[in-house]
Motif scaffolding. Sequence first.
Motif, PDB file in Angstrom:
ATOM      1  N   LEU A 114       0.821  -1.214   0.000  1.00 25.27           N
ATOM      2  CA  LEU A 114       0.000   0.000   0.000  1.00 25.27           C
ATOM      3  C   LEU A 114       0.852   1.260   0.000  1.00 25.27           C
ATOM      4  CD1 LEU A 114      -2.908  -1.079   2.370  1.00 25.27           C
ATOM      5  CD2 LEU A 114      -2.838  -1.092  -0.133  1.00 25.27           C
ATOM      6  N   GLU A 115       2.003   1.217   0.681  1.00 28.30           N
ATOM      7  CA  GLU A 115       2.918   2.367   0.621  1.00 28.30           C
ATOM      8  C   GLU A 115       3.441   2.540  -0.801  1.00 28.30           C
ATOM      9  OE1 GLU A 115       5.780   1.365   3.646  1.00 28.30           O
ATOM     10  OE2 GLU A 115       4.646   2.408   5.208  1.00 28.30           O
ATOM     11  N   GLY A 116       3.788   1.447  -1.463  1.00 29.95           N
ATOM     12  CA  GLY A 116       4.233   1.505  -2.856  1.00 29.95           C
ATOM     13  C   GLY A 116       3.136   1.993  -3.771  1.00 29.95           C
ATOM     14  N   THR A 117       1.899   1.595  -3.477  1.00 29.65           N
ATOM     15  CA  THR A 117       0.751   2.055  -4.257  1.00 29.65           C
ATOM     16  C   THR A 117       0.604   3.568  -4.129  1.00 29.65           C
ATOM     17  OG1 THR A 117      -0.376  -0.064  -4.044  1.00 29.65           O
ATOM     18  CG2 THR A 117      -1.762   1.858  -4.513  1.00 29.65           C
ATOM     19  N   ARG A 118       0.758   4.082  -2.920  1.00 27.62           N
ATOM     20  CA  ARG A 118       0.668   5.546  -2.730  1.00 27.62           C
ATOM     21  C   ARG A 118       1.788   6.264  -3.480  1.00 27.62           C
ATOM     22  NH1 ARG A 118       0.457   8.276   2.454  1.00 27.62           N
ATOM     23  NH2 ARG A 118      -0.573   9.877   1.247  1.00 27.62           N
ATOM     24  N   GLN A 119       2.983   5.709  -3.473  1.00 26.29           N
ATOM     25  CA  GLN A 119       4.094   6.329  -4.186  1.00 26.29           C
ATOM     26  C   GLN A 119       3.833   6.348  -5.693  1.00 26.29           C
ATOM     27  OE1 GLN A 119       7.499   4.079  -2.889  1.00 26.29           O
ATOM     28  NE2 GLN A 119       7.479   4.986  -0.844  1.00 26.29           N
ATOM     29  N   ALA A 120       3.328   5.244  -6.228  1.00 25.84           N
ATOM     30  CA  ALA A 120       3.008   5.197  -7.660  1.00 25.84           C
ATOM     31  C   ALA A 120       1.873   6.160  -7.972  1.00 25.84           C
ATOM     32  CB  ALA A 120       2.639   3.764  -8.069  1.00 25.84           C
ATOM     33  N   LEU A 121       0.913   6.243  -7.101  1.00 27.91           N
ATOM     34  CA  LEU A 121      -0.217   7.141  -7.306  1.00 27.91           C
ATOM     35  C   LEU A 121       0.225   8.602  -7.300  1.00 27.91           C
ATOM     36  CD1 LEU A 121      -3.222   6.841  -7.788  1.00 27.91           C
ATOM     37  CD2 LEU A 121      -3.589   7.032  -5.334  1.00 27.91           C
ATOM     38  N   ALA A 122       1.264   8.912  -6.544  1.00 28.46           N
ATOM     39  CA  ALA A 122       1.789  10.278  -6.529  1.00 28.46           C
ATOM     40  C   ALA A 122       2.289  10.667  -7.916  1.00 28.46           C
ATOM     41  CB  ALA A 122       2.901  10.408  -5.492  1.00 28.46           C
ATOM     42  N   VAL A 123       2.837   9.705  -8.656  1.00 33.31           N
ATOM     43  CA  VAL A 123       3.277   9.963 -10.032  1.00 33.31           C
ATOM     44  C   VAL A 123       2.056  10.269 -10.901  1.00 33.31           C
ATOM     45  CG1 VAL A 123       4.374   8.922 -12.066  1.00 33.31           C
ATOM     46  CG2 VAL A 123       5.344   8.535  -9.785  1.00 33.31           C
ATOM     47  N   CYS A 124       0.967   9.565 -10.665  1.00 40.04           N
ATOM     48  CA  CYS A 124      -0.254   9.746 -11.457  1.00 40.04           C
ATOM     49  C   CYS A 124      -0.966  11.067 -11.149  1.00 40.04           C
ATOM     50  CB  CYS A 124      -1.216   8.588 -11.211  1.00 40.04           C
ATOM     51  SG  CYS A 124      -0.540   6.998 -11.704  1.00 40.04           S
ATOM     52  N   ARG A 125      -0.685  11.619  -9.998  1.00 35.86           N
ATOM     53  CA  ARG A 125      -1.362  12.846  -9.590  1.00 35.86           C
ATOM     54  C   ARG A 125      -1.173  13.961 -10.631  1.00 35.86           C
ATOM     55  NH1 ARG A 125       0.280  12.851  -4.387  1.00 35.86           N
ATOM     56  NH2 ARG A 125      -1.326  11.341  -3.962  1.00 35.86           N
ATOM     57  N   ASP A 126       0.039  14.068 -11.194  1.00 35.79           N
ATOM     58  CA  ASP A 126       0.306  15.098 -12.208  1.00 35.79           C
ATOM     59  C   ASP A 126      -0.595  14.912 -13.422  1.00 35.79           C
ATOM     60  OD1 ASP A 126       2.261  16.152 -10.595  1.00 35.79           O
ATOM     61  OD2 ASP A 126       3.915  15.145 -11.648  1.00 35.79           O
ATOM     62  N   CYS A 127      -0.699  13.674 -13.885  1.00 36.65           N
ATOM     63  CA  CYS A 127      -1.526  13.411 -15.069  1.00 36.65           C
ATOM     64  C   CYS A 127      -3.001  13.695 -14.802  1.00 36.65           C
ATOM     65  CB  CYS A 127      -1.353  11.967 -15.534  1.00 36.65           C
ATOM     66  SG  CYS A 127       0.307  11.607 -16.140  1.00 36.65           S
ATOM     67  N   THR A 128      -3.459  13.372 -13.611  1.00 37.77           N
ATOM     68  CA  THR A 128      -4.869  13.607 -13.306  1.00 37.77           C
ATOM     69  C   THR A 128      -5.156  15.096 -13.141  1.00 37.77           C
ATOM     70  OG1 THR A 128      -4.551  13.277 -10.929  1.00 37.77           O
ATOM     71  CG2 THR A 128      -5.196  11.341 -12.237  1.00 37.77           C
ATOM     72  N   GLN A 129      -4.130  15.882 -12.814  1.00 30.70           N
ATOM     73  CA  GLN A 129      -4.298  17.337 -12.767  1.00 30.70           C
ATOM     74  C   GLN A 129      -4.458  17.881 -14.187  1.00 30.70           C
ATOM     75  OE1 GLN A 129      -4.678  19.213 -10.027  1.00 30.70           O
ATOM     76  NE2 GLN A 129      -4.492  17.356  -8.809  1.00 30.70           N
ATOM     77  N   ALA A 130      -3.681  17.330 -15.130  1.00 27.96           N
ATOM     78  CA  ALA A 130      -3.711  17.802 -16.520  1.00 27.96           C
ATOM     79  C   ALA A 130      -4.966  17.318 -17.244  1.00 27.96           C
ATOM     80  CB  ALA A 130      -2.459  17.321 -17.257  1.00 27.96           C
ATOM     81  N   ALA A 131      -5.407  16.103 -16.945  1.00 32.55           N
ATOM     82  CA  ALA A 131      -6.595  15.535 -17.598  1.00 32.55           C
ATOM     83  C   ALA A 131      -7.503  14.958 -16.521  1.00 32.55           C
ATOM     84  CB  ALA A 131      -6.175  14.457 -18.590  1.00 32.55           C
ATOM     85  N   PRO A 132      -8.269  15.821 -15.821  1.00 26.96           N
ATOM     86  CA  PRO A 132      -9.039  15.364 -14.659  1.00 26.96           C
ATOM     87  C   PRO A 132     -10.135  14.344 -14.956  1.00 26.96           C
ATOM     88  CG  PRO A 132      -9.481  17.692 -15.132  1.00 26.96           C
ATOM     89  CD  PRO A 132      -8.411  17.258 -16.067  1.00 26.96           C
ATOM     90  N   ASP A 133     -10.687  14.348 -16.177  1.00 23.40           N
ATOM     91  CA  ASP A 133     -11.767  13.400 -16.459  1.00 23.40           C
ATOM     92  C   ASP A 133     -11.250  11.969 -16.549  1.00 23.40           C
ATOM     93  OD1 ASP A 133     -13.621  15.394 -16.422  1.00 23.40           O
ATOM     94  OD2 ASP A 133     -13.552  15.726 -18.594  1.00 23.40           O
ATOM     95  N   ARG A 134     -10.221  11.758 -17.390  1.00 22.84           N
ATOM     96  CA  ARG A 134      -9.673  10.412 -17.523  1.00 22.84           C
ATOM     97  C   ARG A 134      -8.279  10.523 -18.135  1.00 22.84           C
ATOM     98  NH1 ARG A 134     -10.637   5.574 -15.208  1.00 22.84           N
ATOM     99  NH2 ARG A 134     -12.819   5.500 -15.705  1.00 22.84           N
ATOM    100  N   ALA A 135      -7.288  10.315 -17.313  1.00 19.89           N
ATOM    101  CA  ALA A 135      -5.913  10.357 -17.802  1.00 19.89           C
ATOM    102  C   ALA A 135      -5.636   9.113 -18.632  1.00 19.89           C
ATOM    103  CB  ALA A 135      -4.943  10.448 -16.636  1.00 19.89           C
ATOM    104  N   CYS A 136      -4.804   9.226 -19.621  1.00 26.00           N
ATOM    105  CA  CYS A 136      -4.453   8.079 -20.462  1.00 26.00           C
ATOM    106  C   CYS A 136      -3.233   7.380 -19.852  1.00 26.00           C
ATOM    107  CB  CYS A 136      -4.165   8.526 -21.891  1.00 26.00           C
ATOM    108  SG  CYS A 136      -3.771   7.136 -22.955  1.00 26.00           S
ATOM    109  N   CYS A 137      -3.450   6.233 -19.269  1.00 22.73           N
ATOM    110  CA  CYS A 137      -2.373   5.506 -18.584  1.00 22.73           C
ATOM    111  C   CYS A 137      -1.682   4.492 -19.493  1.00 22.73           C
ATOM    112  CB  CYS A 137      -2.928   4.774 -17.375  1.00 22.73           C
ATOM    113  SG  CYS A 137      -3.607   5.866 -16.129  1.00 22.73           S
ATOM    114  N   LEU A 138      -2.315   4.164 -20.603  1.00 22.86           N
ATOM    115  CA  LEU A 138      -1.785   3.072 -21.425  1.00 22.86           C
ATOM    116  C   LEU A 138      -0.358   3.309 -21.907  1.00 22.86           C
ATOM    117  CD1 LEU A 138      -4.927   2.064 -23.501  1.00 22.86           C
ATOM    118  CD2 LEU A 138      -3.880   0.865 -21.577  1.00 22.86           C
ATOM    119  N   GLY A 139      -0.025   4.493 -22.330  1.00 18.57           N
ATOM    120  CA  GLY A 139       1.316   4.740 -22.838  1.00 18.57           C
ATOM    121  C   GLY A 139       2.234   5.389 -21.817  1.00 18.57           C
ATOM    122  N   CYS A 140       1.910   5.286 -20.560  1.00 19.02           N
ATOM    123  CA  CYS A 140       2.678   5.954 -19.511  1.00 19.02           C
ATOM    124  C   CYS A 140       4.116   5.452 -19.470  1.00 19.02           C
ATOM    125  CB  CYS A 140       2.024   5.739 -18.148  1.00 19.02           C
ATOM    126  SG  CYS A 140       2.923   6.539 -16.800  1.00 19.02           S
TER     127      CYS A 140
END
Length: 161
Positions: A114-140
């Motif tokens: 769960l700590e690792g999940t939070r760390q990975a999610l912190a990386v996703c936070r930037d993308c969700t700020q840029a595209a709040p409806d649905r960030a594109c994770c496939l090509g991350c």
Amino acid sequence: MSGMERTLSLKDMLAGSGCTPRTVRFYEREGLLRATRTRGGHRAFSPDELDRLNFIVALREAGWSLEEIAELLATRGTATNDREACQRLDRTLSARLGELERKLDVLTRLRADLEGTRQALAVCRDCTQAAPDRACCLGCTRLPEPAELPRGFRLTWRGEG
């Protein structure tokens, strides 16, 4: 109080344990706690009962049932002699310590995941700020390969991808 043992009120028991009045009354009704009554009819507990209450709370948080706790606390009183009580108590504690070790292993692994999940999610936070409806994770390219990501992240965030 000269000569008298200090007693604790229900309010003292609540403050010292974090329990609700309902919980303390329930444990008393179930015979796990003992209280006397003041002249005014209020519960009066010995200081040992607060220690007992906190032990019960810890055992409950560890997953013990009320029946198991009652049996543990009554071991010495229900045995025919102290040797038998000692043996029964040792067997019970040995088995329960094994269970606790297994739970601790699971909890330690889960905490790391769960700590690792939070760390990975912190990386996703930037993308969700840029595209709040649905960030594109496939090509991350900002995260490791899916197999290297924590299970919690794969199943909660990447589960739909």
